[in-house]
Write a protein that holds these residues in place. Structure first.
Motif, PDB file in Angstrom:
ATOM      1  N   THR A   1       7.292  -5.730  14.025  1.00 26.70           N
ATOM      2  CA  THR A   1       7.050  -4.341  14.407  1.00 26.70           C
ATOM      3  C   THR A   1       5.772  -3.812  13.768  1.00 26.70           C
ATOM      4  N   ASN A   2       5.570  -4.128  12.510  1.00 28.01           N
ATOM      5  CA  ASN A   2       4.358  -3.666  11.835  1.00 28.01           C
ATOM      6  C   ASN A   2       3.107  -4.324  12.418  1.00 28.01           C
ATOM      7  N   TYR A   3       3.204  -5.615  12.685  1.00 25.74           N
ATOM      8  CA  TYR A   3       2.018  -6.337  13.170  1.00 25.74           C
ATOM      9  C   TYR A   3       1.609  -5.861  14.563  1.00 25.74           C
ATOM     10  N   PHE A   4       2.586  -5.701  15.448  1.00 24.35           N
ATOM     11  CA  PHE A   4       2.265  -5.398  16.842  1.00 24.35           C
ATOM     12  C   PHE A   4       2.263  -3.905  17.169  1.00 24.35           C
ATOM     13  N   VAL A   5       2.933  -3.074  16.350  1.00 23.61           N
ATOM     14  CA  VAL A   5       3.069  -1.657  16.699  1.00 23.61           C
ATOM     15  C   VAL A   5       2.485  -0.742  15.635  1.00 23.61           C
ATOM     16  N   MET A   6       3.009  -0.825  14.413  1.00 19.79           N
ATOM     17  CA  MET A   6       2.682   0.177  13.406  1.00 19.79           C
ATOM     18  C   MET A   6       1.225   0.125  12.949  1.00 19.79           C
ATOM     19  N   LEU A   7       0.707  -1.060  12.645  1.00 17.37           N
ATOM     20  CA  LEU A   7      -0.683  -1.139  12.182  1.00 17.37           C
ATOM     21  C   LEU A   7      -1.662  -0.672  13.261  1.00 17.37           C
ATOM     22  N   PRO A   8      -1.520  -1.110  14.510  1.00 19.71           N
ATOM     23  CA  PRO A   8      -2.405  -0.550  15.557  1.00 19.71           C
ATOM     24  C   PRO A   8      -2.220   0.954  15.751  1.00 19.71           C
ATOM     25  N   ALA A   9      -0.973   1.439  15.612  1.00 22.35           N
ATOM     26  CA  ALA A   9      -0.725   2.875  15.792  1.00 22.35           C
ATOM     27  C   ALA A   9      -1.388   3.688  14.682  1.00 22.35           C
ATOM     28  N   TYR A  10      -1.253   3.240  13.430  1.00 27.36           N
ATOM     29  CA  TYR A  10      -1.920   3.939  12.332  1.00 27.36           C
ATOM     30  C   TYR A  10      -3.431   3.949  12.557  1.00 27.36           C
ATOM     31  N   SER A  11      -3.974   2.834  12.966  1.00 21.51           N
ATOM     32  CA  SER A  11      -5.410   2.750  13.206  1.00 21.51           C
ATOM     33  C   SER A  11      -5.842   3.720  14.308  1.00 21.51           C
ATOM     34  N   PHE A  12      -5.027   3.829  15.369  1.00 25.59           N
ATOM     35  CA  PHE A  12      -5.375   4.692  16.501  1.00 25.59           C
ATOM     36  C   PHE A  12      -5.237   6.166  16.157  1.00 25.59           C
TER      37      PHE A  12
ATOM     38  N   PHE B   1       9.770  17.015  11.885  1.00 26.86           N
ATOM     39  CA  PHE B   1       8.459  16.578  11.389  1.00 26.86           C
ATOM     40  C   PHE B   1       7.691  15.778  12.427  1.00 26.86           C
ATOM     41  N   GLY B   2       7.997  15.968  13.714  1.00 23.90           N
ATOM     42  CA  GLY B   2       7.402  15.163  14.762  1.00 23.90           C
ATOM     43  C   GLY B   2       5.927  15.439  14.985  1.00 23.90           C
ATOM     44  N   SER B   3       5.183  14.367  15.226  1.00 25.93           N
ATOM     45  CA  SER B   3       3.779  14.433  15.634  1.00 25.93           C
ATOM     46  C   SER B   3       3.462  13.093  16.293  1.00 25.93           C
ATOM     47  N   GLY B   4       2.235  12.902  16.722  1.00 24.36           N
ATOM     48  CA  GLY B   4       1.882  11.679  17.440  1.00 24.36           C
ATOM     49  C   GLY B   4       2.254  10.416  16.704  1.00 24.36           C
ATOM     50  N   THR B   5       1.706  10.256  15.499  1.00 25.34           N
ATOM     51  CA  THR B   5       1.987   9.035  14.737  1.00 25.34           C
ATOM     52  C   THR B   5       3.410   9.018  14.207  1.00 25.34           C
ATOM     53  N   ALA B   6       3.987  10.214  13.971  1.00 23.51           N
ATOM     54  CA  ALA B   6       5.358  10.275  13.463  1.00 23.51           C
ATOM     55  C   ALA B   6       6.343   9.736  14.491  1.00 23.51           C
ATOM     56  N   TYR B   7       6.113  10.040  15.772  1.00 21.83           N
ATOM     57  CA  TYR B   7       7.018   9.546  16.809  1.00 21.83           C
ATOM     58  C   TYR B   7       7.006   8.021  16.859  1.00 21.83           C
ATOM     59  N   VAL B   8       5.808   7.440  16.773  1.00 19.46           N
ATOM     60  CA  VAL B   8       5.708   5.980  16.774  1.00 19.46           C
ATOM     61  C   VAL B   8       6.380   5.408  15.535  1.00 19.46           C
TER      62      VAL B   8
ATOM     63  N   PRO C   1       0.830  -1.210   0.000  1.00 17.58           N
ATOM     64  CA  PRO C   1       0.000   0.000   0.000  1.00 17.58           C
ATOM     65  C   PRO C   1       0.862   1.258   0.000  1.00 17.58           C
ATOM     66  N   PRO C   2       0.304   2.385  -0.428  1.00 19.42           N
ATOM     67  CA  PRO C   2       1.105   3.611  -0.580  1.00 19.42           C
ATOM     68  C   PRO C   2       1.672   4.173   0.721  1.00 19.42           C
ATOM     69  N   PHE C   3       1.149   3.753   1.892  1.00 20.70           N
ATOM     70  CA  PHE C   3       1.728   4.269   3.131  1.00 20.70           C
ATOM     71  C   PHE C   3       3.058   3.590   3.462  1.00 20.70           C
ATOM     72  N   TYR C   4       3.407   2.518   2.759  1.00 15.54           N
ATOM     73  CA  TYR C   4       4.762   1.958   2.845  1.00 15.54           C
ATOM     74  C   TYR C   4       5.625   2.662   1.810  1.00 15.54           C
ATOM     75  N   LYS C   5       6.635   3.389   2.256  1.00 14.59           N
ATOM     76  CA  LYS C   5       7.458   4.156   1.321  1.00 14.59           C
ATOM     77  C   LYS C   5       8.931   3.798   1.478  1.00 14.59           C
ATOM     78  N   LEU C   6       9.589   3.686   0.339  1.00 14.75           N
ATOM     79  CA  LEU C   6      11.009   3.326   0.310  1.00 14.75           C
ATOM     80  C   LEU C   6      11.863   4.584   0.268  1.00 14.75           C
ATOM     81  N   ASP C   7      12.949   4.583   1.034  1.00 14.07           N
ATOM     82  CA  ASP C   7      13.929   5.662   0.941  1.00 14.07           C
ATOM     83  C   ASP C   7      15.317   5.052   1.026  1.00 14.07           C
ATOM     84  N   PHE C   8      16.329   5.858   0.766  1.00 10.67           N
ATOM     85  CA  PHE C   8      17.702   5.352   0.695  1.00 10.67           C
ATOM     86  C   PHE C   8      18.548   5.806   1.882  1.00 10.67           C
ATOM     87  N   SER C   9      17.895   6.168   2.985  1.00  5.99           N
ATOM     88  CA  SER C   9      18.652   6.668   4.136  1.00  5.99           C
ATOM     89  C   SER C   9      19.554   5.597   4.738  1.00  5.99           C
TER      90      SER C   9
END
Length: 200
Positions: free
Chosen positions: A130-141, A76-83, A37-45
């Protein structure tokens, strides 16, 4: 790398420069169509982070990763950004540490390749958890979005997706595989040219 060697001014300057480069590269992210999905983004950092880890050791790689994430939170910090950045740090370390540690023990091309393979496998495993237990619930919240809506975004890309587990299995894991391969390939092509500068 000893603490005395790590905390000298030259090394910290190199770590800071690579962290700034990684932060800049992090902002040029883009989705991968037909994979996730588009919320998964690739970067070269992670290219800059892994180069630093190879040149100065795993501890330097973790420091570069931490500074990169700190800069992103600062600007660029915010609630979901910190997570998201915390998860980014965990997954970045999962990739960098095995690769840099293995290369540190045996500094040759074979060790670098094996280290990057282990790093990619570690990224896939830790990224999935990390995505299963943290990121997906965090995005939903934070976005007040039902988890089913996020899963349906994955189903639009990969028809096999019908729950959080299959979203991680068929979208997150292939995405992290591609990220690991692309990052490893770029480091493989660049490290030989950049390493003499970092060791100077």
């Amino acid at each position: 790398m000893t603490n005395r060697k790590f905390f000298n001014i030259k090394t910290m300057a190199k770590v800071s420069i690579l962290a700034a480069i990684a932060f800049i590269l992090m902002e040029f992210d883009f989705p991968i169509p037909f994979i996730a999905p588009p919320f998964y983004k690739l970067d070269f950092s992670e290219v800059a982070v892994l180069i630093g880890g190879f040149a100065m050791g795993p501890l330097a790689g973790v420091a570069i990763e931490a500074m990169k994430v700190f800069l992103s939170c600062l600007f660029f910090g915010s609630g979901t950004a910190y997570v998201g950045e915390l998860a980014n740090f965990v997954m970045g370390c999962a990739f960098i540490l095995p690769a840099a540690w293995f290369y540190r023990r045996h500094k040759n091309l074979k060790s670098a390749l094996i280290g990057m393979i282990f790093g990619t496998l570690s990224l896939m495993l830790v990224g999935g958890l990390t995505n299963y237990f943290v990121m997906l619930p965090a995005y939903s919240f934070f976005f007040h979005m039902p988890l089913e809506a996020i899963i349906s975004m994955g189903a639009e890309v990969v028809p096999f997706v019908n729950n959080a587990f299959t979203l991680v299995l068929f979208c997150t894991t292939p995405f992290n595989l591609i990220k690991g391969i692309v990052t490893s390939l770029m480091v493989f092509l660049l490290y030989k040219h950049i390493s003499p500068i970092l060791h100077r």
